[in-house]
Motif scaffolding. Structure first.
Motif, mmCIF file in Angstrom:
data_model
loop_
_atom_site.group_PDB
_atom_site.id
_atom_site.type_symbol
_atom_site.label_atom_id
_atom_site.label_comp_id
_atom_site.label_asym_id
_atom_site.label_seq_id
_atom_site.Cartn_x
_atom_site.Cartn_y
_atom_site.Cartn_z
ATOM 1 N N VAL A 152 0.856 -1.182 0.000
ATOM 2 C CA VAL A 152 0.000 0.000 0.000
ATOM 3 C C VAL A 152 0.893 1.233 0.000
ATOM 4 O O VAL A 152 1.818 1.338 0.816
ATOM 5 C CB VAL A 152 -0.949 0.013 1.208
ATOM 6 C CG1 VAL A 152 -1.582 1.393 1.386
ATOM 7 C CG2 VAL A 152 -2.038 -1.028 1.039
ATOM 8 N N VAL A 153 0.632 2.143 -0.905
ATOM 9 C CA VAL A 153 1.314 3.432 -0.943
ATOM 10 C C VAL A 153 0.321 4.489 -0.502
ATOM 11 O O VAL A 153 -0.760 4.622 -1.088
ATOM 12 C CB VAL A 153 1.848 3.753 -2.348
ATOM 13 C CG1 VAL A 153 2.503 5.138 -2.371
ATOM 14 C CG2 VAL A 153 2.837 2.688 -2.807
ATOM 15 N N CYS A 154 0.666 5.248 0.524
ATOM 16 C CA CYS A 154 -0.214 6.303 1.031
ATOM 17 C C CYS A 154 0.288 7.655 0.553
ATOM 18 O O CYS A 154 1.400 8.074 0.909
ATOM 19 C CB CYS A 154 -0.256 6.268 2.559
ATOM 20 S SG CYS A 154 -0.886 4.718 3.242
ATOM 21 N N LEU A 176 -2.869 2.321 -4.069
ATOM 22 C CA LEU A 176 -2.501 3.687 -3.698
ATOM 23 C C LEU A 176 -3.685 4.342 -3.000
ATOM 24 O O LEU A 176 -4.795 4.362 -3.545
ATOM 25 C CB LEU A 176 -2.084 4.490 -4.929
ATOM 26 C CG LEU A 176 -1.561 5.906 -4.628
ATOM 27 C CD1 LEU A 176 -0.422 6.277 -5.572
ATOM 28 C CD2 LEU A 176 -2.668 6.957 -4.742
ATOM 29 N N ILE A 177 -3.431 4.869 -1.812
ATOM 30 C CA ILE A 177 -4.476 5.522 -1.023
ATOM 31 C C ILE A 177 -4.219 7.026 -1.004
ATOM 32 O O ILE A 177 -3.118 7.476 -0.687
ATOM 33 C CB ILE A 177 -4.504 4.972 0.414
ATOM 34 C CG1 ILE A 177 -4.889 3.487 0.400
ATOM 35 C CG2 ILE A 177 -5.469 5.772 1.283
ATOM 36 C CD1 ILE A 177 -4.798 2.819 1.755
ATOM 37 N N GLU A 178 -5.233 7.789 -1.358
ATOM 38 C CA GLU A 178 -5.141 9.258 -1.388
ATOM 39 C C GLU A 178 -6.417 9.839 -0.788
ATOM 40 O O GLU A 178 -7.523 9.404 -1.113
ATOM 41 C CB GLU A 178 -4.942 9.744 -2.822
ATOM 42 C CG GLU A 178 -5.227 11.214 -3.069
ATOM 43 C CD GLU A 178 -4.399 12.160 -2.195
ATOM 44 O OE1 GLU A 178 -4.963 13.179 -1.759
ATOM 45 O OE2 GLU A 178 -3.212 11.876 -1.946
ATOM 46 N N LYS A 179 -6.254 10.828 0.060
ATOM 47 C CA LYS A 179 -7.414 11.418 0.734
ATOM 48 C C LYS A 179 -8.290 12.215 -0.209
ATOM 49 O O LYS A 179 -9.518 12.174 -0.123
ATOM 50 C CB LYS A 179 -6.941 12.321 1.878
ATOM 51 C CG LYS A 179 -8.078 13.037 2.600
ATOM 52 C CD LYS A 179 -7.562 13.957 3.684
ATOM 53 C CE LYS A 179 -8.719 14.701 4.351
ATOM 54 N NZ LYS A 179 -8.254 15.620 5.404
ATOM 55 N N GLY A 195 -9.545 7.718 0.295
ATOM 56 C CA GLY A 195 -9.896 7.579 1.708
ATOM 57 C C GLY A 195 -8.805 8.177 2.574
ATOM 58 O O GLY A 195 -7.671 8.355 2.130
ATOM 59 N N LYS A 196 -9.129 8.472 3.798
ATOM 60 C CA LYS A 196 -8.174 9.103 4.714
ATOM 61 C C LYS A 196 -7.481 8.056 5.568
ATOM 62 O O LYS A 196 -8.132 7.246 6.239
ATOM 63 C CB LYS A 196 -8.889 10.112 5.615
ATOM 64 C CG LYS A 196 -7.939 10.840 6.570
ATOM 65 C CD LYS A 196 -8.694 11.829 7.445
ATOM 66 C CE LYS A 196 -7.735 12.515 8.425
ATOM 67 N NZ LYS A 196 -8.449 13.468 9.310
ATOM 68 N N LEU A 197 -6.147 8.085 5.545
ATOM 69 C CA LEU A 197 -5.372 7.207 6.417
ATOM 70 C C LEU A 197 -5.564 7.620 7.878
ATOM 71 O O LEU A 197 -5.362 8.776 8.228
ATOM 72 C CB LEU A 197 -3.890 7.285 6.039
ATOM 73 C CG LEU A 197 -2.900 6.591 6.975
ATOM 74 C CD1 LEU A 197 -3.117 5.088 6.971
ATOM 75 C CD2 LEU A 197 -1.471 6.934 6.583
ATOM 76 N N GLU A 198 -5.963 6.653 8.702
ATOM 77 C CA GLU A 198 -6.140 6.938 10.123
ATOM 78 C C GLU A 198 -4.946 6.453 10.949
ATOM 79 O O GLU A 198 -4.401 7.183 11.769
ATOM 80 C CB GLU A 198 -7.427 6.283 10.635
ATOM 81 C CG GLU A 198 -7.777 6.635 12.063
ATOM 82 C CD GLU A 198 -9.144 6.125 12.455
ATOM 83 O OE1 GLU A 198 -9.205 5.059 13.135
ATOM 84 O OE2 GLU A 198 -10.153 6.756 12.087
ATOM 85 N N ARG A 199 -4.514 5.210 10.689
ATOM 86 C CA ARG A 199 -3.378 4.676 11.445
ATOM 87 C C ARG A 199 -2.881 3.400 10.770
ATOM 88 O O ARG A 199 -3.523 2.857 9.868
ATOM 89 C CB ARG A 199 -3.772 4.369 12.891
ATOM 90 C CG ARG A 199 -4.739 3.220 13.046
ATOM 91 C CD ARG A 199 -5.149 3.000 14.500
ATOM 92 N NE ARG A 199 -5.961 1.796 14.660
ATOM 93 C CZ ARG A 199 -7.263 1.741 14.459
ATOM 94 N NH1 ARG A 199 -7.915 2.837 14.070
ATOM 95 N NH2 ARG A 199 -7.917 0.610 14.630
ATOM 96 N N LEU A 200 -1.733 2.942 11.238
ATOM 97 C CA LEU A 200 -1.207 1.643 10.834
ATOM 98 C C LEU A 200 -1.327 0.680 12.011
ATOM 99 O O LEU A 200 -1.117 1.068 13.162
ATOM 100 C CB LEU A 200 0.261 1.756 10.417
ATOM 101 C CG LEU A 200 0.607 2.733 9.280
ATOM 102 C CD1 LEU A 200 2.099 2.645 8.978
ATOM 103 C CD2 LEU A 200 -0.208 2.444 8.043
ATOM 104 N N GLU A 201 -1.671 -0.554 11.723
ATOM 105 C CA GLU A 201 -1.670 -1.586 12.754
ATOM 106 C C GLU A 201 -0.311 -2.282 12.722
ATOM 107 O O GLU A 201 0.114 -2.801 11.683
ATOM 108 C CB GLU A 201 -2.791 -2.597 12.500
ATOM 109 C CG GLU A 201 -4.189 -2.043 12.722
ATOM 110 C CD GLU A 201 -4.503 -1.787 14.189
ATOM 111 O OE1 GLU A 201 -3.684 -2.191 15.052
ATOM 112 O OE2 GLU A 201 -5.540 -1.181 14.485
ATOM 113 N N LEU A 247 4.812 5.351 3.094
ATOM 114 C CA LEU A 247 4.158 6.592 3.502
ATOM 115 C C LEU A 247 4.801 7.750 2.741
ATOM 116 O O LEU A 247 5.906 8.175 3.050
ATOM 117 C CB LEU A 247 4.304 6.787 5.009
ATOM 118 C CG LEU A 247 3.721 5.651 5.867
ATOM 119 C CD1 LEU A 247 4.097 5.841 7.333
ATOM 120 C CD2 LEU A 247 2.205 5.568 5.699
ATOM 121 N N ALA A 248 4.101 8.231 1.733
ATOM 122 C CA ALA A 248 4.567 9.353 0.924
ATOM 123 C C ALA A 248 3.585 10.499 1.115
ATOM 124 O O ALA A 248 2.851 10.886 0.203
ATOM 125 C CB ALA A 248 4.672 8.945 -0.546
#
Length: 416
Positions: free
Chosen positions: A49-51, A73-76, A200-206, A230-231
């Protein structure tokens, strides 16, 4: 709300560039082994996953997927919605020479050329070489019709400019339209290599047992991972896992985009100014970049500010925008205030030592960070993405030695 975008829907800015039709490239197959049973099961692709949907995240996703990873790829907000869509797009081969970014910058400059050949950059996103000049511009308290007659100045620079000096040639300096570059690259990553985009918005990593296990988004959606990159640019400071280890501040930079009435009169010369305003004691250092779209981009007026949670909330300061308009019309009669089409601002991610942070996060296996590129994010995006892809999938980078950029350098330091 979590939205998975099956097709990348992005609108290009006003531009005379024609979008080059994308040719699909088939993923490699092992045709020679189809008639023979495999001796063992083939490992599934590594799930990464690339944030972050800026140029660093997009380049990383592109090269990871090209090397065979299964990439999300996750982007807010939107791809290239912040600095990667509002930057100047200037590229320089050797301007970082003598410092820690020398090899990174040189490698990335050459990768830009390679990507342009692969993706038809001149048509897709305005890649071209250009000359770069430094010069002095001095305002006058009373309107003056005098201007420099130096033959070294481009003809469209008809304001009170003097002392031009060539600081970049067609061999050492180039440009891209940064928003078009970033979006073209992700379009190819989606179409050719199957990258998935999640808004979507990244909240945290487990994290369990010192290793990242999953990415948790706002609303409770969970994405299991083998590795995460985490970019997040200046939003790195919003994630406690990173902010507890090092500081990434935001430098707010302003810019305007103009559409001159005679765009063909504007030659490809990037201008780096020492600008003497009659009502200021200290010279300013704005920059002017003509684009092959016919637009002219002018930037400057930067200062450190708090980064808002939402990139869509960023607005330019009125006085800074007004000064850039003054600069534009003083430099050239082609750049009057009536030609201003866009007024904007963005935040550049800066580290305390001025060096990007690229590498595995200390104490968290499988978690990588790539941020802090300041004004050189567009230039260094390709080499950063390619080297991080190697680091994640192969355990080390051969493209660029990343030791100098490791986040481990901050361990034991007291943050400012």
């Amino acid at each position: 709300m979590l939205v998975i975008c099956m097709n990348l829907a992005v609108g290009n800015p006003r531009s005379t560039l024609k979008q080059f039709p994308q040719n699909r490239i088939r993923n490699p197959t092992i045709n020679s082994l189809q008639s023979q049973p495999l001796p063992m099961a083939v490992d599934p692709p590594k799930k990464v996953v690339v944030c972050g949907g800026g140029v660093i995240g997009v380049c990383t996703a592109y090269f990871l997927a090209k090397k065979g990873a299964s990439v999300t790829l996750i982007e807010k907000s939107n791809i290239a919605c912040a600095a990667s869509g509002k930057a100047g797009g200037f590229l320089a081969l050797d301007w970082c020479d003598g410092g820690p970014m020398e090899h990174l910058a040189r490698t990335s400059f050459n990768l830009h050329r390679t990507l342009s050949e692969e993706l038809n950059g001149p048509q897709s996103y305005g890649y071209r070489s250009l000359a770069a000049l430094s010069l002095t511009v001095t305002e006058e308290s009373k309107r003056s019709t005098s201007s420099s007659s130096s033959s070294a100045l481009p003809s469209w620079v008809d304001g009170p400019a003097h002392g031009p000096k060539t600081i970049g040639t067609h061999e050492t300096t180039a440009q891209v339209h940064p928003q078009l570059f970033t979006r073209t690259l992700i379009e190819n990553a989606v179409e050719k290599y199957g990258v998935k985009i999640v808004i979507g918005k990244l909240e945290r990593l487990e994290v369990e047992g010192g290793r990242v296990e999953s990415v948790v988004l706002e609303g409770g959606n969970v994405v299991d991972v083998d590795a995460v990159v985490l970019a997040l640019g200046p939003w790195s400071s919003k994630l406690e896992l990173l902010s507890s280890r090092f500081r990434v501040s935001g430098l707010k930079a302003h810019s305007i985009v103009l559409e001159p009435k005679e765009p063909n009169a504007i030659t490809p010369h990037a201008l780096f100014l020492s600008y003497n305003a009659f009502d200021r004691r200290v010279p300013l250092d704005p920059e002017v970049y003509p684009r092959p779209t016919g637009e002219v981009y002018v930037c400057g007026m930067s200062k450190e500010e708090n980064v808002p949670d939402d990139p869509e909330e960023i607005r330019g300061n009125e006085e800074s925008i007004a000064m850039l308009k003054r600069v534009a019309k003083t430099v050239s009669s082609h750049l009057g205030e009536e030609t201003v089409k866009v007024e904007q601002a963005c935040f550049l991610p800066c580290t305390d030592d001025g060096v990007p942070i690229i590498g595995e996060v200390p104490g968290v296996k499988g978690c990588y960070v790539a941020t802090g590129h300041s004004c050189w994010g567009i230039l260094n995006g390709p080499a950063t993405g390619a080297s991080v892809a190697e680091l994640v999938l192969d355990g080390h980078s051969t493209i660029v030695d990343l030791k100098r950029f490791s986040p481990a350098r901050f361990v034991g330091r007291t943050k400012g």
